[in-house]
Design a protein around this motif. Structure first.
Motif, PDB file in Angstrom:
ATOM      1  N   ALA A 119       1.002  -1.186  -0.202  1.00  0.00           N
ATOM      2  CA  ALA A 119      -0.034  -0.078   0.086  1.00  0.00           C
ATOM      3  C   ALA A 119       0.768   1.278  -0.023  1.00  0.00           C
ATOM      4  CB  ALA A 119      -0.985   0.113   1.281  1.00  0.00           C
ATOM      5  N   ALA A 120       1.847   1.406   0.983  1.00  0.00           N
ATOM      6  CA  ALA A 120       2.626   2.682   0.952  1.00  0.00           C
ATOM      7  C   ALA A 120       3.433   2.707  -0.311  1.00  0.00           C
ATOM      8  CB  ALA A 120       3.560   2.555   2.058  1.00  0.00           C
ATOM      9  N   ALA A 121       4.100   1.555  -0.829  1.00  0.00           N
ATOM     10  CA  ALA A 121       4.799   1.656  -2.080  1.00  0.00           C
ATOM     11  C   ALA A 121       3.990   2.348  -3.193  1.00  0.00           C
ATOM     12  CB  ALA A 121       5.412   0.364  -2.489  1.00  0.00           C
ATOM     13  N   LEU A 122       2.736   1.722  -3.108  1.00  0.00           N
ATOM     14  CA  LEU A 122       1.734   2.284  -4.398  1.00  0.00           C
ATOM     15  C   LEU A 122       1.548   3.843  -4.295  1.00  0.00           C
ATOM     16  CD1 LEU A 122      -0.622  -0.885  -4.400  1.00  0.00           C
ATOM     17  CD2 LEU A 122       0.766  -0.155  -6.264  1.00  0.00           C
ATOM     18  N   LYS A 123       1.229   4.161  -3.060  1.00  0.00           N
ATOM     19  CA  LYS A 123       0.772   5.625  -2.743  1.00  0.00           C
ATOM     20  C   LYS A 123       1.985   6.515  -2.587  1.00  0.00           C
ATOM     21  CE  LYS A 123      -2.578   5.664   0.106  1.00  0.00           C
ATOM     22  NZ  LYS A 123      -3.453   5.484   1.350  1.00  0.00           N
ATOM     23  N   TYR A 124       3.368   6.129  -1.735  1.00  0.00           N
ATOM     24  CA  TYR A 124       4.037   7.021  -1.674  1.00  0.00           C
ATOM     25  C   TYR A 124       5.407   6.565  -2.174  1.00  0.00           C
ATOM     26  CZ  TYR A 124       0.231   7.565   1.832  1.00  0.00           C
ATOM     27  OH  TYR A 124      -1.002   7.886   2.313  1.00  0.00           O
ATOM     28  N   PRO A 125       5.548   6.201  -3.169  1.00  0.00           N
ATOM     29  CA  PRO A 125       6.984   5.522  -3.844  1.00  0.00           C
ATOM     30  C   PRO A 125       8.004   6.414  -3.293  1.00  0.00           C
ATOM     31  CG  PRO A 125       5.763   6.380  -5.656  1.00  0.00           C
ATOM     32  CD  PRO A 125       4.861   6.500  -4.505  1.00  0.00           C
ATOM     33  N   GLU A 126       8.034   7.842  -3.492  1.00  0.00           N
ATOM     34  CA  GLU A 126       9.032   8.649  -3.544  1.00  0.00           C
ATOM     35  C   GLU A 126       9.649   8.970  -2.179  1.00  0.00           C
ATOM     36  OE1 GLU A 126       5.539  10.840  -2.539  1.00  0.00           O
ATOM     37  OE2 GLU A 126       6.179   9.665  -4.176  1.00  0.00           O
ATOM     38  N   LYS A 127       8.900   8.401  -1.003  1.00  0.00           N
ATOM     39  CA  LYS A 127       9.088   8.489   0.733  1.00  0.00           C
ATOM     40  C   LYS A 127       9.621   7.044   1.367  1.00  0.00           C
ATOM     41  CE  LYS A 127       6.254  10.885   2.844  1.00  0.00           C
ATOM     42  NZ  LYS A 127       4.824  11.402   3.655  1.00  0.00           N
ATOM     43  N   MET A 128       9.916   6.156   0.296  1.00  0.00           N
ATOM     44  CA  MET A 128      10.053   5.057   0.900  1.00  0.00           C
ATOM     45  C   MET A 128      11.522   4.335   1.017  1.00  0.00           C
ATOM     46  SD  MET A 128       7.004   4.007   2.024  1.00  0.00           S
ATOM     47  CE  MET A 128       6.609   5.674   2.136  1.00  0.00           C
ATOM     48  N   PHE A 129      12.401   5.371   1.191  1.00  0.00           N
ATOM     49  CA  PHE A 129      13.919   4.975   1.402  1.00  0.00           C
ATOM     50  C   PHE A 129      14.436   4.035   0.260  1.00  0.00           C
ATOM     51  CE2 PHE A 129      11.691   6.124   5.521  1.00  0.00           C
ATOM     52  CZ  PHE A 129      12.646   7.067   6.042  1.00  0.00           C
ATOM     53  N   ASN A 130      15.008   3.120   0.556  1.00  0.00           N
ATOM     54  CA  ASN A 130      15.837   2.449  -0.639  1.00  0.00           C
ATOM     55  C   ASN A 130      15.570   1.112  -0.634  1.00  0.00           C
ATOM     56  OD1 ASN A 130      17.167   1.411   1.555  1.00  0.00           O
ATOM     57  ND2 ASN A 130      19.254   1.772   0.799  1.00  0.00           N
ATOM     58  N   MET A 131      14.129   0.678  -0.398  1.00  0.00           N
ATOM     59  CA  MET A 131      13.708  -0.618  -0.510  1.00  0.00           C
ATOM     60  C   MET A 131      12.263  -0.736  -0.218  1.00  0.00           C
ATOM     61  SD  MET A 131      15.251  -4.576   0.418  1.00  0.00           S
ATOM     62  CE  MET A 131      14.977  -4.762   2.095  1.00  0.00           C
ATOM     63  N   VAL A 132      11.307  -1.449  -0.743  1.00  0.00           N
ATOM     64  CA  VAL A 132      10.174  -1.608  -0.336  1.00  0.00           C
ATOM     65  C   VAL A 132       9.898  -3.179  -0.124  1.00  0.00           C
ATOM     66  CG1 VAL A 132       9.257   0.489  -1.656  1.00  0.00           C
ATOM     67  CG2 VAL A 132       9.225  -1.705  -2.757  1.00  0.00           C
ATOM     68  N   ARG A 133       8.844  -3.491   0.343  1.00  0.00           N
ATOM     69  CA  ARG A 133       8.264  -4.949   0.641  1.00  0.00           C
ATOM     70  C   ARG A 133       7.105  -4.872  -0.214  1.00  0.00           C
ATOM     71  NH1 ARG A 133       9.627  -2.791   5.616  1.00  0.00           N
ATOM     72  NH2 ARG A 133       7.302  -3.214   6.416  1.00  0.00           N
ATOM     73  N   TYR A 134       7.048  -5.903  -1.110  1.00  0.00           N
ATOM     74  CA  TYR A 134       6.023  -5.954  -2.052  1.00  0.00           C
ATOM     75  C   TYR A 134       5.173  -7.346  -1.616  1.00  0.00           C
ATOM     76  CZ  TYR A 134       3.947  -5.104  -6.613  1.00  0.00           C
ATOM     77  OH  TYR A 134       2.985  -4.952  -7.710  1.00  0.00           O
TER      78      TYR A 134
END
Length: 387
Positions: free
Chosen positions: A209-224
């Motif tokens: 959810a956070a990666a879809l909505k706020y990609p520019e705020k998610m530091f250097n890795m996302v959990r998908y």
């Protein structure tokens, strides 16, 4: 259907859909942001190993699991990518994790002290420090706790803090107030961590959810996780996704018996259904032992020859019955999740009937339902109880 299993019920997993969902997320993220494919719970019921391999080929660089057992299973299957165990691991198993090159989550100084006593090797052990910024589950909660964990890590030169992370409780909701509060707490704790002399290579806080909505705020890795399987993180987000998600999971069976019953005749345990008129009834070999919950009795339908057919009577352990429009040949395809002609039954539809979230539906389909994996439109492999 296959020489590898001997029943007429199976799930189909579209690995092309998984690949699409990973590639689109990679395009959505800022350049240089890594993607961790979350394949815990046997890949949310889709199959951890085939999903992991597909995600890695599509651009994922890490894998996330809940248990050390899940991580070791991937290693034994020949998957060599970096793996993080997102949950708690026993301190006596730290050496096992190190031998399999598996990173562990840590958030207790006592755990680190105990693990240090158990660990007898000289090779490094890699950790991701977990922060509880508002999820209330596991993680360091206060600046004092974070300082204690850092000191315990620094006390053993074999222990390496390679990551720092948290998890959001409400990123999939429209009200952003709690999310913003959690995010700021994590930013503050990240700054504290650096002031204590630890600057980890990986900082991650985003779920799907956070990666879809706020990609520019998610530091250097996302959990998908959930979105990798083609499912929206919440109903609120479904119509506001930044790109199309392709659902990977379908569930199918075949009619094994068809009969005409007369008015007044009953169907299944407790005779919860009695025919009001002559009714064609089909028997489908799937039941609650397969994960098709008894609570769907009288609620769910299936698709047969492009038409919706309601489940009648109570779902049994191994079988269920449906009302047909008319006589249909034994062996006719039955779709429980998926498309048939113009009709479609989605995972979200089943979740709504059960009053739960879409995450639960593929997870509840048991191991005795064979999985057939499709790649480039062709059967790539099967997974089943017959080894």
């Amino acid at each position: 259907m296959s020489e590898n299993f001997y029943r007429e019920t199976w799930a189909e997993i579209d690995l092309d859909a998984v690949e699409h969902n990973v590639r689109r997320m990679k395009q959505h993220l800022p350049e240089g942001t890594q993607l961790m494919a979350v394949v815990k719970a046997d890949g949310y019921g889709h199959g951890a190993e085939p999903v992991a391999r597909t995600a890695l080929e599509a651009g994922a660089t890490w894998l996330g699991v809940a248990l050390l057992d899940e991580a070791i299973a991937l290693r034994k299957a020949g998957v060599h990518a970096p793996i993080l165990v997102l949950g708690w691991t026993r301190p006596q198993d730290v050496g096992l994790a190190a031998r399999h090159h598996i990173s562990l989550t840590v958030f207790q100084k006592e755990w680190l002290e105990e693990a240090s006593r158990y660990y007898k090797d000289a090779s490094p052990v890699f950790f991701h420090i977990k922060c509880d910024t508002g999820m209330g589950r596991i993680g360091v909660r206060t600046p004092e706790e974070l300082s204690e964990v850092v000191r315990a890590l620094q006390a053993d030169s074999r222990f390496v803090a390679e990551g720092f992370f948290t998890h959001f409780a409400t990123a999939d909701e429209a009200d952003e107030a709690y999310f913003r509060r959690q995010y700021q707490r994590f930013v503050d704790m990240t700054e504290q961590l650096k002031s204590l002399g630890i600057n980890p290579n990986l900082i991650h806080c985003a779920n799907s959810a956070a990666a879809l909505k706020y990609p520019e705020k998610m530091f250097n890795m996302v959990r998908y996780g959930i979105a990798m399987y083609g499912l929206s993180p919440s109903p609120e987000m479904k119509d506001r996704l930044p790109f199309e998600l392709k659902e990977a999971f379908t569930l199918k069976s075949r009619l094994v018996h068809v009969k005409l019953i007369e008015p007044g005749e009953g169907v299944s345990y407790g005779v919860a259904f009695r025919a009001a008129e002559p009714t064609w009834v089909g028997t489908v070999p799937i039941g609650y032992a397969d994960g098709w919950q008894r609570a769907l009795s009288g609620k769910a339908s299936v698709l047969v020859a492009g038409k919706r057919c309601p489940i009648i009577g109570r779902i049994c352990m191994d079988q269920l019955m449906i009302a047909l429009d008319g006589p249909v040949p034994v062996g006719e395809l039955v779709t429980l999740i998926g498309e048939d002609g113009a009709e479609r039954i989605g995972i979200d539809d089943i979740a709504a009937m059960l009053g739960t979230i879409n995450y639960e539906i593929p997870c509840m389909i048991s191991k005795r339902v064979p999985r057939i994996y499709f790649k480039n439109g062709k059967i790539a492999r099967t997974a089943n109880l017959i080894l």
